[in-house]
Design a protein around this motif. Structure first.
Motif, PDB file in Angstrom:
ATOM      1  N   PRO A   1       1.043  -0.951  -0.020  1.00 51.57           N
ATOM      2  CA  PRO A   1      -0.045  -0.559   0.526  1.00 51.57           C
ATOM      3  C   PRO A   1       0.657   1.163  -0.172  1.00 51.57           C
ATOM      4  O   PRO A   1       0.123   2.183  -0.491  1.00 51.57           O
ATOM      5  N   ASP A   2       1.950   1.206   0.086  1.00 47.52           N
ATOM      6  CA  ASP A   2       3.070   2.445   0.689  1.00 47.52           C
ATOM      7  C   ASP A   2       3.693   2.459  -1.088  1.00 47.52           C
ATOM      8  O   ASP A   2       4.381   3.438  -1.057  1.00 47.52           O
ATOM      9  N   SER A   3       3.547   1.427  -1.865  1.00 47.71           N
ATOM     10  CA  SER A   3       4.092   1.459  -2.721  1.00 47.71           C
ATOM     11  C   SER A   3       3.490   2.754  -3.900  1.00 47.71           C
ATOM     12  O   SER A   3       1.825   3.048  -3.843  1.00 47.71           O
ATOM     13  N   ASN A   4       4.277   2.939  -4.896  1.00 46.81           N
ATOM     14  CA  ASN A   4       3.542   4.441  -5.698  1.00 46.81           C
ATOM     15  C   ASN A   4       2.924   4.143  -6.619  1.00 46.81           C
ATOM     16  O   ASN A   4       2.872   2.407  -6.446  1.00 46.81           O
ATOM     17  N   SER A   5       2.241   4.217  -7.237  1.00 44.89           N
ATOM     18  CA  SER A   5       0.644   3.762  -8.703  1.00 44.89           C
ATOM     19  C   SER A   5       1.406   2.614  -9.361  1.00 44.89           C
ATOM     20  O   SER A   5       1.029   1.858 -10.490  1.00 44.89           O
ATOM     21  N   ASP A   6       2.617   3.132 -10.396  1.00 44.94           N
ATOM     22  CA  ASP A   6       3.249   2.378 -11.023  1.00 44.94           C
ATOM     23  C   ASP A   6       3.927   1.282 -10.610  1.00 44.94           C
ATOM     24  O   ASP A   6       3.033   0.401 -11.275  1.00 44.94           O
ATOM     25  N   ASP A   7       4.058   1.107  -9.107  1.00 49.95           N
ATOM     26  CA  ASP A   7       4.690   0.313  -8.478  1.00 49.95           C
ATOM     27  C   ASP A   7       3.735  -1.119  -8.667  1.00 49.95           C
ATOM     28  O   ASP A   7       3.682  -1.944  -8.279  1.00 49.95           O
ATOM     29  N   LYS A   8       2.696  -0.418  -7.727  1.00 49.83           N
ATOM     30  CA  LYS A   8       0.825  -1.429  -7.481  1.00 49.83           C
ATOM     31  C   LYS A   8       0.599  -1.559  -8.922  1.00 49.83           C
ATOM     32  O   LYS A   8       0.762  -3.099  -9.018  1.00 49.83           O
ATOM     33  N   ASP A   9       0.583  -0.916  -9.903  1.00 42.99           N
ATOM     34  CA  ASP A   9       0.302  -1.353 -11.638  1.00 42.99           C
ATOM     35  C   ASP A   9       0.590  -2.315 -11.798  1.00 42.99           C
ATOM     36  O   ASP A   9       0.660  -3.877 -11.951  1.00 42.99           O
ATOM     37  N   ARG A  10       2.200  -2.305 -11.538  1.00 41.24           N
ATOM     38  CA  ARG A  10       3.323  -4.340 -12.148  1.00 41.24           C
ATOM     39  C   ARG A  10       2.897  -4.870 -10.887  1.00 41.24           C
ATOM     40  O   ARG A  10       3.002  -6.205 -11.625  1.00 41.24           O
ATOM     41  N   GLN A  11       3.079  -4.182 -10.213  1.00 35.37           N
ATOM     42  CA  GLN A  11       2.745  -5.524  -9.364  1.00 35.37           C
ATOM     43  C   GLN A  11       1.689  -5.999  -9.493  1.00 35.37           C
ATOM     44  O   GLN A  11       1.529  -7.282  -9.100  1.00 35.37           O
ATOM     45  N   ARG A  12       0.742  -6.082  -9.821  1.00 36.33           N
ATOM     46  CA  ARG A  12      -0.700  -6.279  -9.414  1.00 36.33           C
ATOM     47  C   ARG A  12      -1.010  -6.944 -11.044  1.00 36.33           C
ATOM     48  O   ARG A  12      -1.309  -8.862 -11.749  1.00 36.33           O
ATOM     49  N   ALA A  13      -0.111  -6.041 -12.122  1.00 39.10           N
ATOM     50  CA  ALA A  13       0.360  -7.096 -13.256  1.00 39.10           C
ATOM     51  C   ALA A  13       1.121  -8.717 -12.886  1.00 39.10           C
ATOM     52  O   ALA A  13       0.652  -9.536 -14.056  1.00 39.10           O
ATOM     53  N   THR A  14       2.336  -9.047 -12.725  1.00 34.59           N
ATOM     54  CA  THR A  14       3.222  -9.405 -11.738  1.00 34.59           C
ATOM     55  C   THR A  14       1.875 -10.249 -11.895  1.00 34.59           C
ATOM     56  O   THR A  14       1.602 -11.877 -12.606  1.00 34.59           O
ATOM     57  N   CYS A  15       0.836 -10.576 -10.653  1.00 34.73           N
ATOM     58  CA  CYS A  15       0.424 -10.878  -9.986  1.00 34.73           C
ATOM     59  C   CYS A  15      -0.561 -12.411 -10.476  1.00 34.73           C
ATOM     60  O   CYS A  15      -1.054 -13.323 -11.318  1.00 34.73           O
ATOM     61  N   ALA A  16      -1.190 -11.090 -11.707  1.00 32.75           N
ATOM     62  CA  ALA A  16      -2.564 -11.910 -12.957  1.00 32.75           C
ATOM     63  C   ALA A  16      -1.571 -12.223 -14.551  1.00 32.75           C
ATOM     64  O   ALA A  16      -1.868 -13.529 -14.400  1.00 32.75           O
ATOM     65  N   ALA A  17      -0.386 -12.247 -14.444  1.00 33.06           N
ATOM     66  CA  ALA A  17       0.497 -12.753 -15.338  1.00 33.06           C
ATOM     67  C   ALA A  17       0.517 -13.985 -14.186  1.00 33.06           C
ATOM     68  O   ALA A  17       0.453 -15.217 -15.731  1.00 33.06           O
ATOM     69  N   ALA A  18       0.810 -14.761 -13.264  1.00 29.00           N
ATOM     70  CA  ALA A  18       1.506 -15.726 -12.668  1.00 29.00           C
ATOM     71  C   ALA A  18      -0.480 -16.615 -12.837  1.00 29.00           C
ATOM     72  O   ALA A  18       0.287 -17.550 -13.473  1.00 29.00           O
ATOM     73  N   ALA A  19      -1.097 -15.689 -12.472  1.00 28.51           N
ATOM     74  CA  ALA A  19      -1.959 -16.309 -12.578  1.00 28.51           C
ATOM     75  C   ALA A  19      -2.934 -16.622 -14.118  1.00 28.51           C
ATOM     76  O   ALA A  19      -4.040 -17.984 -13.540  1.00 28.51           O
ATOM     77  N   MET A  20      -2.870 -16.774 -15.089  1.00 29.52           N
ATOM     78  CA  MET A  20      -3.027 -16.844 -16.988  1.00 29.52           C
ATOM     79  C   MET A  20      -1.910 -17.752 -16.473  1.00 29.52           C
ATOM     80  O   MET A  20      -2.843 -19.224 -17.395  1.00 29.52           O
ATOM     81  N   ALA A  21      -0.356 -18.145 -16.290  1.00 30.13           N
ATOM     82  CA  ALA A  21       0.422 -19.768 -16.631  1.00 30.13           C
ATOM     83  C   ALA A  21      -0.213 -20.247 -16.000  1.00 30.13           C
ATOM     84  O   ALA A  21      -0.505 -21.637 -16.323  1.00 30.13           O
TER      85      ALA A  21
END
Length: 251
Positions: free
Chosen positions: A46-66
């Motif tokens: 929650p303390d990360s900036n918006s770009d870092d949050k976006d990147r982390q969420r995208a990575t999380c979703a990419a793992a689920a897709m894989a």
């Protein structure tokens, strides 16, 4: 580092879209599935900036897709994915359809949609798809293919129809919503769609003609849900709907 993790997960997601590679990853003694499962459970700081949050969420979703691709290729039964993550995947698909990037990268539409049929075999995932307006999104992909006959559009429409079919089989409300948004008209306009006697299009048209698939008074054309507006509130109760793009670059 977070960037390295993003790149690795993106590469694994790309590999998982090839069946032989997906099977190999699923049975890997290196524990790839376990690593990806752990990444799926991670949440943005929650303390990360918006770009870092976006990147982390995208990575999380990419793992689920894989993981979904790997399980499908290996013949494993469908698995429910956390609602928060399914919402992110839906947002990745929406971004791909809109031709925009998120978190510094973007998907081709066919790559973004590839995992959806596997996810749509699970009723819980389908319920989340309905909340996120995936019926409308997928039908827009089908209609776009009618106008654009390129291979990318054809592949994307194939995955869209396959996902819609599985959604209709799992959830009667999904079929009703498809009829509200004139799915039969869109399917019939596809090359060979009106005369199709077999395959996904024919099966879906048959389901949409069933009495149970006819819209009720409660079915309304409410359009795609605005995920971005809800994401901040939803993250606190594990219902994060924020848009994500994979760190994976276009294929």
């Amino acid at each position: 580092s977070a960037h390295v993790k993003t790149c690795v997960v993106g590469a694994l997601n790309a590999m998982s879209r090839a069946t032989p590679a997906a099977k190999a990853l699923h049975s890997s003694s290196a524990g790839v599935e376990g690593v990806l499962s752990g990444i799926v459970k991670e949440k943005a700081n929650p303390d990360s900036n918006s770009d870092d949050k976006d990147r982390q969420r995208a990575t999380c979703a990419a793992a689920a897709m894989a993981l979904a691709n790997m399980r499908k290729a290996s013949g494993s039964p469908p698995e429910a994915v956390e609602k928060r993550v399914v919402g992110i995947i839906g947002s990745i698909c929406a971004a791909a359809v809109d031709g925009v990037a998120f978190g510094g990268a973007r998907y081709q539409i066919s790559a973004a949609l590839y995992c959806l049929p596997a996810l749509a075999d699970d009723a819980q995932n389908v319920a989340t798809f309905l909340e996120k307006g995936m019926v409308e999104l997928l039908l827009s992909v089908v209609r776009d293919q009618v106008r654009d006959q390129g291979s990318q559009g054809t592949d994307a429409a194939t995955f869209a129809v396959r996902t819609l079919l599985r959604m209709a089989k799992v959830n009667g409300e999904a079929a009703q919503r498809m009829n509200v948004f004139k799915a039969k008209e869109a399917l019939g306009a596809m090359p060979g769609g009106a005369s199709s006697k077999r395959g996904d299009v024919a099966q879906l048209l048959k389901l949409l003609d069933a009495p149970a698939a006819q819209p009720t008074g409660g079915a309304e054309e409410d359009g795609r849900e605005e995920d971005e507006d809800d994401s901040e509130d939803d993250e606190d109760d594990e219902g994060d709907d924020e848009d994500e793009d994979e760190d994976e670059s276009e294929e």
